[in-house]
Design an enzyme around this catalytic site. Structure first.
Site, mmCIF file in Angstrom:
data_model
loop_
_atom_site.group_PDB
_atom_site.id
_atom_site.type_symbol
_atom_site.label_atom_id
_atom_site.label_comp_id
_atom_site.label_asym_id
_atom_site.label_seq_id
_atom_site.Cartn_x
_atom_site.Cartn_y
_atom_site.Cartn_z
ATOM 1 C CG ASN A 7 -1.880 1.141 1.280
ATOM 2 O OD1 ASN A 7 -1.817 2.054 0.461
ATOM 3 N ND2 ASN A 7 -2.771 1.108 2.254
ATOM 4 N NE ARG A 91 -6.314 1.679 -0.023
ATOM 5 C CZ ARG A 91 -6.424 2.736 0.785
ATOM 6 N NH1 ARG A 91 -5.391 3.159 1.469
ATOM 7 N NH2 ARG A 91 -7.587 3.357 0.918
ATOM 8 C CG HIS A 180 -12.134 3.557 2.982
ATOM 9 N ND1 HIS A 180 -12.715 4.697 3.503
ATOM 10 C CD2 HIS A 180 -10.802 3.735 3.110
ATOM 11 C CE1 HIS A 180 -11.778 5.520 3.923
ATOM 12 N NE2 HIS A 180 -10.598 4.972 3.695
ATOM 13 N NE ARG A 241 -8.567 12.291 4.112
ATOM 14 C CZ ARG A 241 -8.542 11.051 3.633
ATOM 15 N NH1 ARG A 241 -9.461 10.649 2.770
ATOM 16 N NH2 ARG A 241 -7.608 10.198 4.018
ATOM 17 C CD GLU A 385 -8.448 -1.338 3.961
ATOM 18 O OE1 GLU A 385 -7.888 -1.176 5.068
ATOM 19 O OE2 GLU A 385 -8.693 -0.398 3.200
HETATM 20 C C1 LIG Z 1 -9.352 6.563 0.298
HETATM 21 C C2 LIG Z 1 -8.806 6.943 1.616
HETATM 22 O O1 LIG Z 1 -9.270 7.878 2.235
HETATM 23 O O2 LIG Z 1 -7.831 6.172 2.091
HETATM 24 P P1 LIG Z 1 -7.128 6.333 3.520
HETATM 25 O O3 LIG Z 1 -8.185 6.109 4.552
HETATM 26 O O4 LIG Z 1 -6.080 5.240 3.501
HETATM 27 O O5 LIG Z 1 -6.562 7.706 3.562
HETATM 28 MG MG LIG Z 2 -6.674 2.064 6.114
#
Ligand SMILES: CC(=O)OP(=O)(O)O
Ligand SMILES: [Mg+2]
Ligand SMILES: Nc1ncnc2c1ncn2[C@@H]1O[C@H](COP(=O)(O)OP(=O)(O)O)[C@@H](O)[C@H]1O
Length: 402
Positions: A7, A91, A180, A241, A385
């Site tokens: 990943n 990934r 995800h 975020r 995952e």
């Molecule tokens: C798509 C995504 O937000 O991946 P991560 O949770 O690994 O940042």
């Molecule tokens: Mg993760």
């Protein structure tokens, strides 16, 4: 067959090496701070002590070289030669509309992943670096890619389109993709097995809450809606975020604060969420500690996080006209009992009869956190995952001519 799962992020590479026939993890670890003179390799070989090393690692090819070196290291390694790695699975966060399932890496596939750089600027370029680094370090070894977006390709148009001019979809593929997916699919299947009911008959709401966080409505084993959108920014409040906000805020703030597109994007992706509201951390562990110590901003951040997740659960119950089980997974979902409690206690109207004691018991195991006769069940299902990526890679490699 031994499969290495990678990943690759913008400044990190996480890896896991599997012995597929015995379904065991031979080693796992990560390289962090790639690009710096103090990059760190953390390596956990099965049955041996952990190992870490700090050194200059400037790009992904070197990072992957270091991972391969440690895997065959006389003391810390688990293999005697790199040739014992039969295939590599990656990934890949964004597969756009082109990929509905995992595929072997070909020139065409690489071209498509590159074409999607614009839609996942933080993720896809890093994945490509990972793929190229494997080509350089392990020439001829088959590689497969497993997409975060693939599972959500079953969403109907009413869920994946945005109410904006259709030309934006036709010309630029502006739509919801969702992410995800590997995790949402895996925990849905595990939840059905745990409940002893056919997945085809279940309405599930899966909450993958880690660094990134997203929720999915999974009906009969298919994703019918999900909270992340064209990019992994939409939906739930996350560590750094923002998740959902009024889109008019973006041009307004750009004007008022004189921000560029890059600056406003960085603000919403890296300097918002739990971090921005608490002023303390993006890590739920530290937020909960601060809440317990009576910190007001941390308490507000925690409440917003839980409240926004609860609203999505309500919305997805409405989207499916019902729900059989709510599933919590990923770093926060699996480990934060206070967060699960804050979410579930406000869902009694749906028929969630929360079990406080069960919520506190056991770590890292599949469990039920509602009372025995609860109309709607809530479960904790650890995600995996990497194992799904290894399995998909294994199947694809079997199909290759020998
Ligand atoms: C798509 C995504 O937000 O991946 P991560 O949770 O690994 O940042
Ligand atoms: Mg993760
Ligand atoms: N014991 C815990 N309590 C609360 N949150 C936790 C705990 N352990 C891990 N987490 C949260 O999980 C997050 C990481 O989740 P994870 O699914 O591993 O994310 P990613 O795969 O995106 O790196 C951390 O940021 C942290 O906030």
């Amino acid at each position: 067959m031994n499969i290495l799962v990678i990943n690759a992020g913008s400044s990190s590479v996480k890896y896991q090496l599997y012995d597929m026939e015995n379904a065991t993890v031979l080693a796992k670890g990560r390289v962090e701070r790639i690009g710096m003179d103090t990059a760190i390799l953390l390596h956990e070989p099965a049955g041996k002590p952990e190992f870490h090393k700090v050194e200059e690692i400037l790009e992904h090819t070197t990072a992957i070289r270091r991972v391969l070196d440690v895997l065959v290291h006389p003391e810390h390694g688990v293999l005697t030669a790199i040739s014992q790695i039969d295939a590599v699975g990656h990934r890949v966060v964004h597969g756009g509309e082109s990929f509905k399932s995992s595929v072997l890496v070909t020139d065409e596939v690489k071209k498509e992943i590159r074409r999607l750089f614009d839609l996942a600027p933080l993720h896809n370029p890093a994945h490509m670096l990972g793929i190229s680094a494997v080509e350089v370090n392990m020439p001829g070894v088959p590689q497969a890619v497993v997409f975060d977006t693939a599972f959500h390709q079953t969403m109907p148009a009413k869920a994946y389109l945005y109410p904006v001019p259709m030309a934006l979809y036709r010309k630029h593929k502006v739509r919801r993709y969702g992410f995800h997916g590997t995790s949402h699919k895996y925990v849905s299947e595990r939840a059905a097995a745990f409940l002893g009911r056919p997945l085809e008959q279940l309405k599930l709401i899966t909450c993958h809450i880690g660094n990134g966080a997203s929720c999915a409505a999974v009906w009969g084993g298919q994703s019918v809606d999900t909270s992340m959108g064209m990019t992994p920014l939409e939906g739930l409040m996350m560590g750094t975020r923002s998740g959902d906000l009024d889109p008019a805020i973006v041009p307004y703030v750009m004007g008022k604060e004189d921000l560029t597109i890059g600056e406003v994007s960085s603000m919403l992706n890296k300097h918002s969420g739990l971090q921005a509201i608490s002023g303390i951390s993006s890590d739920m562990r530290e937020i909960v500690e601060a809440v317990e110590a009576g910190d007001k901003n941390a308490t507000l951040a925690f409440e917003m996080y839980a409240y926004r997740l609860r609203k999505y659960i309500g919305a997805y119950a409405a989207a499916m006209n019902g729900v059989d089980a709510i599933v919590f997974t990923a770093g926060v979902g699996e480990n934060s009992a206070p967060l699960r409690k804050a979410v579930c206690e406000g869902l009694s109207f749906l028929g969630v009869d929360f079990d406080e004691e069960a919520n506190l018991l056991g770590r890292g195991i599949e469990k039920r956190i509602t009372k025995f006769d609860s109309k709607v069940e809530a479960l904790v299902i650890p995600t995996n995952e990497e194992w799904v990526i290894a399995q998909d890679t294994y199947e694809l490699v079997q199909s290759l001519p020998r």
